[in-house]
Design an enzyme around this catalytic site. Sequence first.
Site, PDB file in Angstrom:
ATOM      1  N   GLU A  73     -34.039  26.796   2.909  1.00  0.00           N
ATOM      2  CA  GLU A  73     -35.068  26.320   1.986  1.00  0.00           C
ATOM      3  C   GLU A  73     -35.511  24.907   2.354  1.00  0.00           C
ATOM      4  OE1 GLU A  73     -34.464  28.972  -2.013  1.00  0.00           O
ATOM      5  OE2 GLU A  73     -33.639  26.962  -2.034  1.00  0.00           O
ATOM      6  N   CYS A 123     -38.181  17.607   2.533  1.00  0.00           N
ATOM      7  CA  CYS A 123     -36.764  17.688   2.218  1.00  0.00           C
ATOM      8  C   CYS A 123     -36.206  18.896   2.967  1.00  0.00           C
ATOM      9  CB  CYS A 123     -36.640  17.849   0.700  1.00  0.00           C
ATOM     10  SG  CYS A 123     -34.966  17.995   0.120  1.00  0.00           S
ATOM     11  N   CYS A 157     -23.378  25.563   1.163  1.00  0.00           N
ATOM     12  CA  CYS A 157     -22.631  24.311   1.328  1.00  0.00           C
ATOM     13  C   CYS A 157     -21.204  24.556   0.868  1.00  0.00           C
ATOM     14  CB  CYS A 157     -23.262  23.197   0.485  1.00  0.00           C
ATOM     15  SG  CYS A 157     -22.461  21.584   0.713  1.00  0.00           S
ATOM     16  N   CYS A 177     -19.873  20.516  -5.108  1.00  0.00           N
ATOM     17  CA  CYS A 177     -20.140  19.561  -6.189  1.00  0.00           C
ATOM     18  C   CYS A 177     -20.502  20.392  -7.425  1.00  0.00           C
ATOM     19  CB  CYS A 177     -21.270  18.614  -5.810  1.00  0.00           C
ATOM     20  SG  CYS A 177     -20.885  17.654  -4.327  1.00  0.00           S
ATOM     21  N   CYS A 228     -24.338  21.082  -8.502  1.00  0.00           N
ATOM     22  CA  CYS A 228     -25.338  21.394  -7.472  1.00  0.00           C
ATOM     23  C   CYS A 228     -25.393  22.900  -7.224  1.00  0.00           C
ATOM     24  CB  CYS A 228     -24.985  20.657  -6.188  1.00  0.00           C
ATOM     25  SG  CYS A 228     -26.014  21.118  -4.778  1.00  0.00           S
ATOM     26  N   SER A 236     -28.756  12.054   3.885  1.00  0.00           N
ATOM     27  CA  SER A 236     -28.079  11.909   2.598  1.00  0.00           C
ATOM     28  C   SER A 236     -26.732  12.599   2.675  1.00  0.00           C
ATOM     29  CB  SER A 236     -28.950  12.558   1.506  1.00  0.00           C
ATOM     30  OG  SER A 236     -28.341  12.441   0.238  1.00  0.00           O
ATOM     31  N   CYS A 267     -34.201  18.590  -6.725  1.00  0.00           N
ATOM     32  CA  CYS A 267     -32.894  18.208  -6.184  1.00  0.00           C
ATOM     33  C   CYS A 267     -31.789  19.073  -6.759  1.00  0.00           C
ATOM     34  CB  CYS A 267     -32.550  16.781  -6.607  1.00  0.00           C
ATOM     35  SG  CYS A 267     -33.222  15.553  -5.544  1.00  0.00           S
TER      36      CYS A 267
HETATM   37  N1  SAH Z   1     -25.136  17.070   0.698  1.00  0.00           N
HETATM   38  C1  SAH Z   1     -26.060  15.975   0.722  1.00  0.00           C
HETATM   39  C2  SAH Z   1     -27.518  16.353   0.701  1.00  0.00           C
HETATM   40  C3  SAH Z   1     -27.962  17.451  -0.241  1.00  0.00           C
HETATM   41  S1  SAH Z   1     -28.069  17.088  -1.968  1.00  0.00           S
HETATM   42  C4  SAH Z   1     -25.747  15.036  -0.421  1.00  0.00           C
HETATM   43  O1  SAH Z   1     -24.967  15.401  -1.278  1.00  0.00           O
HETATM   44  O2  SAH Z   1     -26.258  13.931  -0.435  1.00  0.00           O
HETATM   45  C5  SAH Z   1     -29.385  15.957  -2.182  1.00  0.00           C
HETATM   46  C6  SAH Z   1     -29.262  15.150  -3.461  1.00  0.00           C
HETATM   47  O3  SAH Z   1     -29.451  15.954  -4.642  1.00  0.00           O
HETATM   48  C7  SAH Z   1     -27.892  14.536  -3.615  1.00  0.00           C
HETATM   49  O4  SAH Z   1     -27.997  13.203  -4.015  1.00  0.00           O
HETATM   50  C8  SAH Z   1     -27.287  15.402  -4.698  1.00  0.00           C
HETATM   51  O5  SAH Z   1     -26.228  14.786  -5.337  1.00  0.00           O
HETATM   52  C9  SAH Z   1     -28.449  15.647  -5.600  1.00  0.00           C
HETATM   53  N2  SAH Z   1     -28.243  16.760  -6.519  1.00  0.00           N
HETATM   54  C10 SAH Z   1     -27.456  17.844  -6.332  1.00  0.00           C
HETATM   55  N3  SAH Z   1     -27.510  18.678  -7.389  1.00  0.00           N
HETATM   56  C11 SAH Z   1     -28.357  18.117  -8.266  1.00  0.00           C
HETATM   57  C12 SAH Z   1     -28.860  18.518  -9.534  1.00  0.00           C
HETATM   58  N4  SAH Z   1     -28.487  19.675 -10.105  1.00  0.00           N
HETATM   59  N5  SAH Z   1     -29.739  17.698 -10.150  1.00  0.00           N
HETATM   60  C13 SAH Z   1     -30.147  16.553  -9.570  1.00  0.00           C
HETATM   61  N6  SAH Z   1     -29.723  16.139  -8.376  1.00  0.00           N
HETATM   62  C14 SAH Z   1     -28.831  16.895  -7.715  1.00  0.00           C
END
Ligand code: SAH
Length: 346
Positions: free
Chosen positions: A85, A98, A105, A109, A112, A190, A332
């Site tokens: 995506e 992006c 992944c 987290c 996410c 990131s 995000c």
């Molecule tokens: N793995 C990398 C890049 C992908 S996530 C990282 O973690 O930085 C890109 C951004 O989106 C990160 O800052 C992540 O924490 C944020 N993110 C993930 N899930 C989210 C959500 N449900 N709402 C808002 N931001 C989120």
Amino acid sequence: MPYLHAPEDLGEVVGEEPSYRVDQLHDWLYRTPVLHAEDMTNLPGRLRAQLAETLWPFKVEMEQESDRGTTKKWLFRAPDGAAIETVLMGYRRRATLCISSQAGCALACTFCATGQFGFERHLEAGEIVAQVAYARAFLRQIGMPGVPDRLTNVVFMGMGEPLANYARVREALRRMIEVMGMSARSITVSTVGVVPGINRLAEDPWPVYLAISLHAADDELRSSLVPINRRYPIEKLEEAAWNYFEKKGRRLSIEWTMMDGVNDTDDQARKLAAIAKRLRAHVNLIALNPTPLSEERSSSRLHIAEFARVLESLGVNVTIRDTRGKDIDAACGQLRIMAGNSPEAG
Ligand code: SAH
């Protein structure tokens, strides 16, 4: 091997054709990309027909738009079924892409969507670069209303953890910068805090921007949201980030997803401010975008503004990031594979 044919493989692709075809093809792939091989007007029909099959390493399975045509999400499907995506966000003076570095992944987290879905596989360098080439071709040939026809920024904030796929991401960066001619300062990697990856990136020649997805300012809270924090706690992460800053001279940014009652307290704001000041980092606050499996809720807009004021009063530079493409699950943390293999379907 499907495109994005590595620059050094182009001789093989043109085969019996005279060698200047290599340069022509190189330009079509890396300088002035086009969506379809038939648009490569100076190449002979036979070569164009052959390229029609291999130009992109994926099929475009779905294209969605929102924000009056200024946000676009593509779901690309690789031949092995992996979903990729990519989201393009157009503004008056810039167009930011992006991109994804992995299908799925592994870092889980809690908030996410990609993490909730789990890990499928690493993306190849060509698959990463192809997302960039595709968006560039799209902007040049089709475009977005009121948006420049040139891609100005690329952020590794789609699916996956770029620094957990280091070698391929490195090769993608090399091609983007040294072959496509993008400036390193137009690219942001990131990371959720893969310390060895940050250290390796610091040794690479390109001064790309580094964003740290911090989300919590003490180890107890952070480990509960971002499991890899147990392996690389905040102190180690700070050390690596500072080393990167010293080597590259690029201002760091800290990403902070605002979760109601979780990380939006005054106590977290004070601890975050201390870290941001030590790292001289800029803080980006992002409202949590809802995902199907997360329990966390976003802090209210009012509270996010208040949290930002607290940080500012402590001398921190803060931006509240706007959200694009929520309605098409392009925001995000919402990127994940919807078509038939989402976690709740499986
Ligand atoms: N793995 C990398 C890049 C992908 S996530 C990282 O973690 O930085 C890109 C951004 O989106 C990160 O800052 C992540 O924490 C944020 N993110 C993930 N899930 C989210 C959500 N449900 N709402 C808002 N931001 C989120």
